[in-house]
Design an enzyme around this catalytic site. Structure first.
Site, short mmCIF file in Angstrom:
data_model
loop_
_atom_site.label_atom_id
_atom_site.label_comp_id
_atom_site.label_asym_id
_atom_site.label_seq_id
_atom_site.Cartn_x
_atom_site.Cartn_y
_atom_site.Cartn_z
N TYR A 166 6.99 1.41 4.77
CA TYR A 166 8.25 0.68 4.98
C TYR A 166 9.18 0.86 3.78
O TYR A 166 10.38 1.11 3.93
CB TYR A 166 7.90 -0.79 5.20
CG TYR A 166 9.02 -1.72 5.53
CD1 TYR A 166 9.70 -1.62 6.73
CD2 TYR A 166 9.36 -2.76 4.65
CE1 TYR A 166 10.71 -2.52 7.05
CE2 TYR A 166 10.36 -3.66 4.97
CZ TYR A 166 11.03 -3.54 6.16
OH TYR A 166 12.03 -4.43 6.48
N LYS A 170 12.88 2.55 3.69
CA LYS A 170 14.01 1.68 3.38
C LYS A 170 14.80 2.18 2.16
O LYS A 170 16.03 2.06 2.13
CB LYS A 170 13.53 0.25 3.16
CG LYS A 170 13.12 -0.46 4.44
CD LYS A 170 14.23 -0.45 5.48
CE LYS A 170 13.98 -1.40 6.63
NZ LYS A 170 15.05 -1.31 7.66
#
Length: 301
Positions: A166, A170
């Site tokens: 993640y 991101k």
């Protein structure tokens, strides 16, 4: 000053069937935007799918007196993204705003994580933003107007345990934004990032107390997103938001020290305090500014 309005503007909001995306879509609609409500309707880990969630948000918008259409495409599917954009153009003839909000989680420590879990998160968060942005980019450039908001995270900016996939995706979005902000300038296409903290399906397993969750409502983030969609929006900003608090996150670089061609491993060690001295640190507009600093230091500046 007058209220910020979006009359005559068309917005696409991905992952808008619930949580943050739903709130963004509703607020844009309240302020006059016509909205494509995109949502695959899958579970938090990305499995399953259907556009029922998107249809419900469309009905909410229509009940407010707004205009909206539902789209159930996956943001990772080229044909689906093309269809989403075609739906907007067929209905309203333009696209002014893209809020790339869709996302999934596959949280595990890196030692326990399969490459497949890493890949799918990068595909949804990073490529699932790149593909819609690419699909609307030339439309916005031709209009000489566009606003794109990508969704980053404190995990990408600062790190969180068990979220290497993640976090990589991101922070990748910040790099994506930093180049698009330059490429979009001459055509009035502004690109910004929101880093939200909110209680949604994606955070419900973190075990936060109810009183904390009550202060982290998705609607407390939405004003920041909607501002970044407006004509007054900056470009290249990372706006952090949660519980009604808002701040700007920036990548900064220290002034550093010039060691010349005689630099050694040991001289890096011995000058570490100077290299990391925060006095005079700067946030650069582009990579060329960093290069210019290196040339300046080489010349004794």
């Amino acid at each position: 000053m007058a209220d910020i309005r979006f009359d005559g503007k068309v917005a696409i909001v991905t992952g808008a069937g619930g949580g943050l995306g739903r709130q963004h879509a509703l607020e844009l609609a309240r302020r006059g935007a016509k909205v494509v409500v995109n949502d695959l309707g899958g579970s938090v880990d990305g499995s399953g799918g259907g556009s029922d969630a998107a249809n419900k948000v469309v009905e909410e918008i229509k009940a407010l007196g707004g205009e909206a259409i539902a789209n159930g495409s996956s943001v990772t599917d080229d044909a689906g993204v093309a269809r989403m954009v075609k739906d907007a153009m067929d209905a309203w003839g333009r696209i002014d705003i893209l809020v790339a909000n869709a996302g999934i989680l596959r949280d595990k420590s890196f030692t326990k994580m399969d490459i497949a879990d890493f890949q799918v998160v990068v595909d949804v968060h990073l490529m699932g933003t790149v593909k819609p942005a690419k699909a609307v980019w030339d439309i916005m450039r031709a209009q000489n107007y566009g606003r794109i908001v990508v969704t980053t995270s404190s995990t990408g900016l600062y790190g969180n345990f068990g979220q290497s996939n993640y976090g990589a995706a991101k922070l990748g979005l910040v790099g994506f934004m930093n180049s698009l902000k330059l490429e979009g300038q001459k055509n009035n296409v502004h690109v910004n990032a929101i880093s939200p903290v909110a209680a949604t399906r994606m955070t419900e397993n973190l075990g936060m107390p109810e009183q904390v969750l009550a202060q982290l409502k998705p609607e407390y983030v939405t004003p920041g997103v909607v501002f970044l969609c407006s004509e007054d929006a900056p470009t290249g900003a990372v706006l952090t938001a949660g519980a009604g608090a808002f701040a700007l996150s920036r990548i900064v670089e220290t002034e550093g020290v010039y060691l010349g061609g005689s630099a050694t491993v040991e001289s890096i060690r011995d000058n570490w305090a100077k290299i990391t001295d925060e006095t005079g640190q700067k946030a650069y507009l582009n990579g060329g500014e960093q290069t210019a600093k290196f040339f300046r230091k080489m010349q004794g500046g």
